[in-house]
Write an enzyme that holds these catalytic residues in place. Sequence first.
Site, short mmCIF file in Angstrom:
data_model
loop_
_atom_site.label_atom_id
_atom_site.label_comp_id
_atom_site.label_asym_id
_atom_site.label_seq_id
_atom_site.Cartn_x
_atom_site.Cartn_y
_atom_site.Cartn_z
CG ASP A 186 34.21 70.50 35.52
OD1 ASP A 186 34.03 70.71 34.30
OD2 ASP A 186 33.27 70.45 36.34
CG ASP B 264 46.98 59.06 41.91
OD1 ASP B 264 47.28 58.80 40.72
OD2 ASP B 264 47.40 58.39 42.86
CG ASP C 48 32.65 64.52 34.46
OD1 ASP C 48 32.59 65.73 34.22
OD2 ASP C 48 31.73 63.87 35.00
CE1 TYR D 15 31.12 59.01 35.37
CE2 TYR D 15 31.06 60.65 33.64
CZ TYR D 15 31.43 60.27 34.92
OH TYR D 15 32.09 61.15 35.73
CE LYS E 66 45.07 54.92 41.20
NZ LYS E 66 45.98 55.83 41.89
#
Length: 358
Positions: free
Chosen positions: A251, A223, A247, A142, A191
Amino acid sequence: MSYNISVIPGDGIGPEVIEEAIRVLNTIGEKYNHEFLYAKLLAGGCAIDEYDEALPAETLVTCEASDAVLLGAVGGPKWDTLPAEKRPEQALLGLRKGLGLFANLRPAILFEALKDACPLKPEIIGDGLDISVVRELTGGIYFGEKGEKDTEFGKGAYDVKMYAEGEVKRIAKVAFEMAMKREKKLTSVDKANILRSSILWRRVVEEVAKDYPEVELNHMYVDNAAMQLVRDPNQFDVIVTGNMFGDILSDEASMITGSIGMLPSASLGENNFGMYEPIHGSAPDIAGQNLANPIATIMSVAMMLKYTLGLTKESDDIEKAVETVLNNGYRTGDIMSDGMKSVGTVEMGQLIIDEIKK
Ligand code: NAD
């Protein structure tokens, strides 16, 4: 002890839920002989109305000088037509950046009394759920270099994901410290089978782990983590991850608990300094009607006591009081179900206060 707390009620239901959280904090102060001194500050839409800017300099300066910041919520339809850079939500970005808040903590707690609100099957959630996601907040993709360039497939655009050792080290420390205050289990999500930045992330987390031999550390690819969160969420205690993975996973984790009015959050900087706020927004549809659930903000105060002020017993007292009130069948509208007793914002606050006083 005396503590200086900056309080930013904000817009919509912000002032109502903050009012109850302050009453709870004062009750804790009386019970344990602490003094909480409040500086009430403007940010968000109300600050735009008053000063024509979402984050007045005075608000930031006062927050910087305080022990912790408590925020309600900002925003609302009144300011929706303003250009993006002038909108109330800019206050949140300004506070995070200005206060150097690099770690976002989001616990996903599902109280046993609210099990029906969880979209997962009862056999998956067992007695409830208590996971904490620690998300890096000021680095990664980001905030990396962005740009556009021509490619053989036409115009392309890119965002660079980079982490430096120091950034990983400080967020890992926050996560290990949190694990030490909880079940001493930490899952680092990355990852590393594909991303170079994740290989570095994993190496640094391993290095920091040497300072926390009591914490059981494991690594998981993002994942798999997304899948495990719905398959067997109780395997997690604390999850630490980068900005973008965090992020998404935070959620997902909060959705499992099924109620936005229940969940607190913290954004931490150096030396445990932090800003505490509910994860919900200003809920303009129910503002000013004594309908808002104040529990997310009250639980934010509990987090503030534990993580910034180091008052664990006081924090546990609030959490236990909330649990007892729910077990006794009291519900605000958002978590109401058949056979339960419906109460408003102020009544819910009072029930929690009465329980703390017992
Ligand atoms: P929201 O979280 O305000 O509301 C979503 C839904 O949940 C609404 O139906 C609302 O009534 C309900 N809800 C939220 N909190 C509740 C509570 N404590 N008790 C009972 N019900 C509750 O999200 P939104 O509607 O997308 O956004 C409204 C405004 O809030 C927008 O201006 C948005 O930009 C802002 N916002 C602010 C923050 C923040 O300050 N951190 C976060 C998200 C959204």
